[in-house]
Design an enzyme around this catalytic site. Structure first.
Site, PDB file in Angstrom:
ATOM      1  N   TYR A 101       0.860  -1.187   0.000  1.00 13.13           N
ATOM      2  CA  TYR A 101       0.000   0.000   0.000  1.00 13.13           C
ATOM      3  C   TYR A 101       0.892   1.232   0.000  1.00 13.13           C
ATOM      4  O   TYR A 101       1.893   1.301   0.715  1.00 13.13           O
ATOM      5  CB  TYR A 101      -0.884   0.016   1.260  1.00 13.13           C
ATOM      6  CG  TYR A 101      -1.689   1.298   1.376  1.00 13.13           C
ATOM      7  CD1 TYR A 101      -2.994   1.379   0.898  1.00 13.13           C
ATOM      8  CD2 TYR A 101      -1.122   2.451   1.941  1.00 13.13           C
ATOM      9  CE1 TYR A 101      -3.713   2.568   0.967  1.00 13.13           C
ATOM     10  CE2 TYR A 101      -1.833   3.639   2.011  1.00 13.13           C
ATOM     11  CZ  TYR A 101      -3.123   3.693   1.529  1.00 13.13           C
ATOM     12  OH  TYR A 101      -3.825   4.865   1.588  1.00 13.13           O
ATOM     13  N   GLU A 189      -3.916   7.420  -3.681  1.00 13.47           N
ATOM     14  CA  GLU A 189      -3.348   6.153  -3.205  1.00 13.47           C
ATOM     15  C   GLU A 189      -3.289   5.064  -4.263  1.00 13.47           C
ATOM     16  O   GLU A 189      -4.033   5.089  -5.250  1.00 13.47           O
ATOM     17  CB  GLU A 189      -4.076   5.643  -1.953  1.00 13.47           C
ATOM     18  CG  GLU A 189      -5.499   5.203  -2.194  1.00 13.47           C
ATOM     19  CD  GLU A 189      -6.175   4.618  -0.944  1.00 13.47           C
ATOM     20  OE1 GLU A 189      -5.759   4.909   0.196  1.00 13.47           O
ATOM     21  OE2 GLU A 189      -7.141   3.870  -1.118  1.00 13.47           O
TER      22      GLU A 189
END
Ligand code: GDP
Ligand code: MN
Length: 375
Positions: A101, A189
């Site tokens: 991530y 993101e």
């Protein structure tokens, strides 16, 4: 404003971040054709602006062009968390070895940008932060200084990246930071940031949310249409449509909300409202009246103005000009006006030329407009 995954991926790609090759499609025949021409294994991804598509069945792995067409039409009929799917992103399937991530978000508390990374990507990062806090690391980036390589190196070391992956991760994070800043983003993101079988990093998903207050600097994302809401916004007004038959114009969001409540309380139903905000120039008032009247079935209009910095006499002049421009028939659609505050008397004097119904208080105004609408 949230962008679609395919829009965000285009921006990421232009910034030099590796993303899978693919195409956004809007029909099953288009999907089948693309699958035939590309000849690779594909993943089909519903384009909706909500998280957790995978779990909700919005991601499919078709095995051939026939199936690609079929799953695309299935996806296009789906609603995911209430949002209808209008497009499907077809992408070359990524060979996933590990999911990381990487994200940037504005941290209002510390007035900084925070960069968050995790070795447990692919799942909801909030969940990981709860269940495995040791797998999530963050650094604060002072926007006046920018993001430093050493910060990123420390960050990625904490989640155990090996040096070949680390080099790619640093390069991607710097590019993502540039996207974050240059698009006035609130959240940007990559989840998952995939480590492939041959140890390459690639962004398998993309999220880019732009701060609405900065949208005027990113007009390429503006959804241009001829709706009254859009035309109002362009002129600096806010227009909202409702279900009743009474049009409402006021200055200031709070005043307008209170007016809607009072009209409702008095037994009427607002049809729409327009907040003209500060300033009372005739063009704003006449645009507001126009927008209100465009809706079919308006039976009466309530104009509720509180003069503060905006002076009532200016508003009154604006109204006079607007009525001249619009040539309204006040016998068909009665207009109730309540003026209060700065230069109220002067305003009322100006308005006496017109055949308007003027009242002193909001309560009276609401009651009166409901009576007029029922006539
Ligand atoms: P989200 O559920 O909306 O976050 O959608 P993502 O694009 O993040 O996909 C969810 C999950 O689907 C990923 O974490 C992967 O596990 C899987 N996935 C997505 N794309 C691919 C792909 O190209 N290949 C493989 N093997 N899995 C994928
Ligand atoms: Mn994702």
């Amino acid at each position: 404003m949230k962008l679609h995954e395919y829009e965000a991926k285009k921006i990421f790609k232009d910034a030099g971040i590796p993303v899978p090759d693919g195409k956004v499609v809007f029909s099953s025949s288009e999907a089948k054709k693309f699958a035939e021409s590309c000849g690779k294994s594909l993943v089909a991804k519903a384009q909706v602006k909500v998280g957790g598509r995978g779990k909700a069945g919005g991601i499919k792995f078709p095995e051939n062009p026939e199936e690609t067409g079929k799953v695309t039409s299935e996806l296009l009929r789906m609603k995911i968390k209430g949002e209808a799917v209008e497009a499907v992103l077809l992408e070359e399937r990524v060979d996933i070895n590990k999911e990381l991530y990487l994200g940037f978000v504005v941290d209002r508390g510390s007035k900084n940008i925070v960069c968050i990374v995790s070795s447990m990507g692919g799942v909801d990062i909030e969940e990981v932060a709860k269940s495995h806090p040791d797998k999530v690391s963050r650094i604060y980036v002072d926007p006046r200084i920018g993001l430093m390589d050493f910060q990123l190196r420390n960050l990625f070391l904490k989640i155990g990246l090996e040096s070949d992956i680390m080099r790619q991760a640093i390069s991607i994070a710097k590019k993502l930071y540039n996207v974050f800043v240059s698009f006035d983003s609130e959240l940007c993101e990559i989840n998952p940031l995939v480590v492939t079988g041959d140890r390459k990093l690639i962004a398998a998903d993309a999220v880019l949310n732009i701060d609405d207050n900065a949208l005027f600097r990113h007009l390429e994302f503006e959804k241009v249409d001829d709706s009254p809401e859009y035309r109002a916004r362009k002129a600096g007004l806010s227009y909202v449509e409702l279900d009743g038959d009474i049009g409402i114009i006021g200055n200031g969001a709070g005043l307008v909300m209170a007016t809607l409540d009072l009209v409702h309380f008095s037994g009427g139903e607002p049809a729409n409202f327009c907040d003209v905000g500060g300033g009372a120039r005739a063009d704003r008032i006449s645009l507001a009246l126009n927008l209100i009247l465009e809706k079919k079935g308006i039976k009466a209009i309530l104009i509720n103005i509180f003069g503060g910095i905006t002076r009532c006499d200016e508003v009154a002049k604006g109204l006079i000009d607007a009525f001249e421009q619009l040539q309204l028939d006040l016998n068909k659609i009665p207009i109730v006006v309540r003026l209060a505050g700065t230069n109220r008397e002067e305003g009322l004097k100006i308005l006496s030329k017109l055949n308007l119904i003027t009242v002193d208080t909001m309560e009276e105004a609401a009651k009166k407009v409901v009576i007029e609408a029922r006539r």
